[in-house]
Design a protein around this motif. Structure first.
Motif, PDB file in Angstrom:
ATOM      1  N   TYR A 369       6.004  -3.734  -3.279  1.00 43.57           N
ATOM      2  CA  TYR A 369       5.629  -2.549  -2.571  1.00 43.57           C
ATOM      3  C   TYR A 369       6.497  -1.886  -1.481  1.00 43.57           C
ATOM      4  N   ALA A 370       7.471  -2.831  -0.954  1.00 46.65           N
ATOM      5  CA  ALA A 370       8.341  -2.388  -0.023  1.00 46.65           C
ATOM      6  C   ALA A 370       9.448  -1.557  -0.679  1.00 46.65           C
ATOM      7  N   ASN A 371       9.862  -2.139  -1.937  1.00 48.82           N
ATOM      8  CA  ASN A 371      11.038  -1.302  -2.480  1.00 48.82           C
ATOM      9  C   ASN A 371      10.542  -0.129  -3.374  1.00 48.82           C
ATOM     10  N   SER A 372       9.362  -0.111  -3.708  1.00 49.68           N
ATOM     11  CA  SER A 372       8.806   0.820  -4.121  1.00 49.68           C
ATOM     12  C   SER A 372       8.827   2.277  -3.203  1.00 49.68           C
ATOM     13  N   ALA A 373       8.558   1.902  -1.808  1.00 44.88           N
ATOM     14  CA  ALA A 373       8.633   2.745  -0.736  1.00 44.88           C
ATOM     15  C   ALA A 373       9.967   3.173  -0.602  1.00 44.88           C
ATOM     16  N   ILE A 374      10.932   2.233  -0.680  1.00 40.97           N
ATOM     17  CA  ILE A 374      12.381   2.800  -0.381  1.00 40.97           C
ATOM     18  C   ILE A 374      13.004   3.586  -1.284  1.00 40.97           C
ATOM     19  N   LEU A 375      12.581   3.136  -2.755  1.00 35.19           N
ATOM     20  CA  LEU A 375      13.188   4.083  -3.893  1.00 35.19           C
ATOM     21  C   LEU A 375      12.483   5.587  -3.674  1.00 35.19           C
ATOM     22  N   ALA A 376      11.392   5.670  -3.204  1.00 31.61           N
ATOM     23  CA  ALA A 376      10.520   6.815  -2.965  1.00 31.61           C
ATOM     24  C   ALA A 376      11.419   7.542  -1.836  1.00 31.61           C
ATOM     25  N   ALA A 377      11.605   6.977  -0.821  1.00 27.97           N
ATOM     26  CA  ALA A 377      12.502   7.611   0.169  1.00 27.97           C
ATOM     27  C   ALA A 377      13.763   7.971  -0.149  1.00 27.97           C
ATOM     28  N   SER A 378      14.442   7.268  -0.881  1.00 25.20           N
ATOM     29  CA  SER A 378      15.731   7.420  -1.590  1.00 25.20           C
ATOM     30  C   SER A 378      15.928   8.830  -2.234  1.00 25.20           C
ATOM     31  N   ILE A 379      14.699   8.847  -3.159  1.00 22.15           N
ATOM     32  CA  ILE A 379      14.903  10.303  -3.893  1.00 22.15           C
ATOM     33  C   ILE A 379      14.560  11.270  -2.819  1.00 22.15           C
ATOM     34  N   ALA A 380      13.525  11.037  -1.911  1.00 21.62           N
ATOM     35  CA  ALA A 380      13.071  12.078  -1.044  1.00 21.62           C
ATOM     36  C   ALA A 380      14.366  12.678  -0.154  1.00 21.62           C
ATOM     37  N   VAL A 381      15.188  11.754   0.125  1.00 23.45           N
ATOM     38  CA  VAL A 381      16.332  12.197   0.899  1.00 23.45           C
ATOM     39  C   VAL A 381      17.447  12.770   0.369  1.00 23.45           C
ATOM     40  N   THR A 382      17.374  12.567  -1.066  1.00 23.00           N
ATOM     41  CA  THR A 382      18.521  13.021  -2.037  1.00 23.00           C
ATOM     42  C   THR A 382      18.138  14.560  -2.382  1.00 23.00           C
ATOM     43  N   VAL A 383      16.860  14.702  -2.547  1.00 25.98           N
ATOM     44  CA  VAL A 383      16.200  15.783  -2.915  1.00 25.98           C
ATOM     45  C   VAL A 383      16.395  17.011  -1.843  1.00 25.98           C
ATOM     46  N   LEU A 384      15.880  16.363  -0.464  1.00 24.31           N
ATOM     47  CA  LEU A 384      15.904  17.160   0.597  1.00 24.31           C
ATOM     48  C   LEU A 384      17.408  17.736   0.977  1.00 24.31           C
ATOM     49  N   THR A 385      18.284  16.774   0.753  1.00 25.78           N
ATOM     50  CA  THR A 385      19.648  17.127   1.048  1.00 25.78           C
ATOM     51  C   THR A 385      20.313  18.092   0.034  1.00 25.78           C
ATOM     52  N   ILE A 386      19.877  18.227  -1.034  1.00 20.29           N
ATOM     53  CA  ILE A 386      20.156  19.018  -2.038  1.00 20.29           C
ATOM     54  C   ILE A 386      19.911  20.552  -1.735  1.00 20.29           C
ATOM     55  N   ARG A 387      18.358  20.390  -1.526  1.00 20.33           N
ATOM     56  CA  ARG A 387      17.565  21.726  -0.984  1.00 20.33           C
ATOM     57  C   ARG A 387      18.301  22.315   0.295  1.00 20.33           C
ATOM     58  N   ALA A 388      18.656  21.406   1.111  1.00 19.75           N
ATOM     59  CA  ALA A 388      19.244  22.064   2.270  1.00 19.75           C
ATOM     60  C   ALA A 388      20.515  22.659   2.155  1.00 19.75           C
ATOM     61  N   GLU A 389      21.223  21.951   1.121  1.00 18.75           N
ATOM     62  CA  GLU A 389      22.702  22.469   1.005  1.00 18.75           C
ATOM     63  C   GLU A 389      22.515  23.899   0.249  1.00 18.75           C
ATOM     64  N   ARG A 390      21.477  24.087  -0.652  1.00 22.90           N
ATOM     65  CA  ARG A 390      21.320  25.310  -1.272  1.00 22.90           C
ATOM     66  C   ARG A 390      21.327  26.400  -0.222  1.00 22.90           C
ATOM     67  N   ARG A 391      20.248  25.971   0.702  1.00 19.00           N
ATOM     68  CA  ARG A 391      20.090  27.125   1.778  1.00 19.00           C
ATOM     69  C   ARG A 391      21.225  27.429   2.734  1.00 19.00           C
ATOM     70  N   ARG A 392      22.031  26.574   2.908  1.00 19.45           N
ATOM     71  CA  ARG A 392      23.020  26.698   3.577  1.00 19.45           C
ATOM     72  C   ARG A 392      24.254  27.527   2.998  1.00 19.45           C
ATOM     73  N   ARG A 393      24.272  27.444   1.682  1.00 23.26           N
ATOM     74  CA  ARG A 393      25.551  28.069   1.135  1.00 23.26           C
ATOM     75  C   ARG A 393      24.911  29.274   0.755  1.00 23.26           C
ATOM     76  N   PRO A 394      26.036  30.150   0.986  1.00 19.77           N
ATOM     77  CA  PRO A 394      25.808  31.922   0.515  1.00 19.77           C
ATOM     78  C   PRO A 394      25.660  31.907  -0.749  1.00 19.77           C
ATOM     79  N   ALA A 395      24.633  32.859  -1.305  1.00 24.22           N
ATOM     80  CA  ALA A 395      24.219  33.118  -2.770  1.00 24.22           C
ATOM     81  C   ALA A 395      25.602  33.408  -3.417  1.00 24.22           C
TER      82      ALA A 395
END
Length: 395
Positions: A369-395
């Protein structure tokens, strides 16, 4: 004068380096496989250690961490030595350490001696991986070179994991480690074909280049958490099967099929249309990974064990090319991708050590269960990073 030298250095870096010869590529693939062998076959490695020493599950996890984390340190060091030392000499030293580490493992009996032996081996493995990856990156088609490396590694590790129960029944664990040392010898003799590199080659890590710190930080954190969770579950998959009285032959079959499924996952990731982006594939990979983890909880039957291992390896290798692509975007000169090799190795090594601390109760459930939570957190961090980068970059 200094200004002119810098300009010449940048021009040399842009022109690229000498391409690999066919013999050099074979040598690089073999050196890389020797270096990453413990990661390819971690469950089998722990099974042999357990047979030799009788160590419990938490001690086995710490041993895996000693090996893989030593490997992560020397991969990181190798990243900055590529332009400063002759490559063949460095690789020869690395392979010598792998041979010495396996011989020491065969002779060791106590935990301290075994841990020291695996640190020696892990240090050599990291040097081998670091320089092999740099050599494969010189190929005319690096994607194909790394694909060959992955496929050959999967085939070899799959065959070994499948045959390991029979080997354990036929010979002693010490003999297996001595055999592992002997296998390194012909690879070491083939270092003459490994690309030499050059101590005066432009140090790409000292040349100016765009570095997106926000994207790099988020991507590397996501990579660390991802490999932390997957490394822990992969390392203990064989022990979970044994705890549920699954036949060794079934476990070996599941592990070998799972390794092959990883090749299919990596290939599929490479064939995805670029217009699909990385968010949805990563979300699906994370969901599949969590499902595979949870399949190890409760009563695990033979079929469920095989499916869980196959799904685990598939999602792991499916996500790796996507994570590499994000890191590549963070630095056009490749510094973040090089750092990723060390970060993911540390994650793979620390995962089993952290998991070992949760096994005092004798149950794998807290780890799962601990590693299930950590894996979910890793995907969340990565996806949020991708989306934040999209917002930062000019269209």
């Amino acid at each position: 004068m200094e200004f002119n030298t810098a300009i010449e250095g940048m021009a040399q870096a842009e022109r690229g380096t000498r391409r690999l010869t066919p013999a050099g590529q074979i040598s690089a693939v073999l050196v890389g496989l020797i270096g990453a062998f413990v990661i390819f076959v971690t469950p089998g490695f722990l099974a042999v250690i357990a047979q030799k020493t009788g160590f419990d599950n938490d001690q086995l996890g710490y041993l895996a961490a000693f090996d893989i984390n030593a490997m992560g340190v020397t991969i990181g060091l190798s990243t900055f030595l590529l332009a400063r030392v002759p490559w063949r000499l460095a690789v020869s030293i690395g392979l010598a350490l792998v041979i010495a580490g396996n011989i020491l493992t065969a002779l060791a009996t106590g935990f301290a001696g075994m841990a020291a032996a695996r640190v020696v081996a892990g240090a050599g493995e990291g040097i081998a991986v670091g320089f092999a990856f740099a050599a494969l990156g010189r190929a005319a088609n690096p994607d194909r070179a790394f694909s060959i490396y992955l496929v050959v590694g999967a085939l070899c590790s799959s065959a070994l994991l499948y045959s390991l129960p029979a080997l354990q029944a036929a010979v002693s664990p010490a003999t297996l480690f001595l055999a592992n040392a002997l296998v390194v010898v012909p690879v070491a003799l083939g270092v003459r074909w490994f690309p030499e590199g050059s101590i005066d080659e432009t140090d790409i890590f000292a040349v100016a280049g765009r570095l997106d710190m926000r994207l790099a930080s988020g991507a590397l954190l996501g990579v660390f958490l991802f490999f932390f969770a997957l490394g822990a579950m992969w390392s203990y998959s064989e022990r979970i099967g044994m705890a549920h009285a699954i036949a060794p032959g079934v476990i070996a079959t599941g592990l070998s099929i799972g390794t092959m499924a990883g090749v299919a996952g990596a290939a599929l990731a490479g064939m995805l249309p670029r217009r699909w982006g990385r968010v949805w594939p990563l979300l699906l990979s994370g969901a599949a990974g969590v499902i595979s983890f949870l399949m190890f909880d409760g009563r695990v039957e033979a079929t469920g064990f095989v499916v869980a291992v196959v799904l685990l390896q598939f999602c792991w290798n499916f996500a790796q090319p996507l994570l590499s692509g994000i890191c590549a975007e963070a630095c056009l000169r490749g510094r973040v991708v090089c750092a990723m090799g060390s970060i993911q190795t540390f994650g793979t090594g620390l995962g089993p050590a952290a998991a070992a601390a949760t096994l005092a109760s004798g149950s794998f459930a807290p780890m799962i269960y601990a590693n299930s939570a950590i894996l979910a957190a890793s995907i969340a961090v990565t996806v949020l990073t991708i989306r934040a980068e999209r917002r930062r970059r000019p269209a």
